[in-house]
Write an enzyme that holds these catalytic residues in place. Sequence first.
Site, mmCIF file in Angstrom:
data_model
loop_
_atom_site.group_PDB
_atom_site.id
_atom_site.type_symbol
_atom_site.label_atom_id
_atom_site.label_comp_id
_atom_site.label_asym_id
_atom_site.label_seq_id
_atom_site.Cartn_x
_atom_site.Cartn_y
_atom_site.Cartn_z
ATOM 1 C CD GLU A 117 -2.904 -1.092 2.372
ATOM 2 O OE1 GLU A 117 -4.090 -1.384 2.195
ATOM 3 O OE2 GLU A 117 -2.426 -0.818 3.496
ATOM 4 C CB CYS A 173 0.698 6.926 11.762
ATOM 5 S SG CYS A 173 2.245 6.390 12.492
#
Length: 345
Positions: free
Chosen positions: A90, A337
């Site tokens: 990704e 994150c």
Amino acid sequence: MYSFKGINKSDLTEILVENSFPSFRSDQIFNWVYNNLVIKPDLMRNLPGELQKFLVNNFLMENLKLIKVNKSRDGTSKFLWELNDGERVETVLIPQSKEERFTVCISVQVGCDLGCNFCATGLNGCKRNLTTAEIVDQVWQISRYIDKNNLGELRNVVYMGMGEPFLNYDNLKKSIRIINSEKALNIGSRRITVSTVGIVPKILEFGRDFDQIGLAVSIHSGDNDKRDKLMPINKKYDLNAIKSALKDYYKLTSRRITIEYLMISGFNDSIRDAKKLVDWLGNMNVFINLIPANPVDGLAHKPSPENKIKNFKKYLDNFNIPVQIRASMGEDVTAACGQLRLREE
């Protein structure tokens, strides 16, 4: 078969000359691929047919196949790619305010072996390192996506996606040189940042190789016992070893270091934790990013309450330590994150 995005222009020139093509053709080809974002040799109009055929037969021009784009409410986009061997990674495209500028967060490994207990990427381990071409192609594909959709400018590249960059160091190094090259993607040195958990032997080597590229280090606690619980790698490279390496890095580069600090509710967000961080920092020249922990299925941590984060920041402010609270981007599409995990699998 050569992977085109894994070689620099001098490599291409050498290959062409060895096959009886003029050296100046490498400039033309790089211009087509990196400035015009064209990868089909038959569309490279100023190349002779024989050279177009040579490129088709000897070069792999793409390393990523786009499977899906998930778009967040905040403008963040998460790209799922399939690699040529069927593995998937990704990449995240993050808007910068409303300036039509973007930051791309790229991956260096298929998964991760470090097992940090707040991060989704490591839940299934590391399947393999990405090649130089697979790393570079993320930036190239995002550049083309921005161009096709008239979105603006790709401003920054951060190595903060899946995997630990310093555990794929050779390909990290080669990819930076291509991304940074004026002949290729031409992203300025000071607009590239590499994030590490603190692989101590590579910190100084990185400084020697790239004294203008940004370095970010994920610390998350100024206490070795707590960091052991968060990040198993701390048992190998603890806070003392990391601090010593960062001091040597700063002596070599004079570059301010970014310290990433994940704010986890009830674990590392007290004033006592802030004092531990200040004590560990000493007089190092750093900038602190306070990052609210993002939720991950299968992991128990929760983000610190807003008032806790603000009090933590205020404590650091009292010591004149540059610090910001970093906004979480893309959480609703698991692009924030610590959330990259290949959920589509």
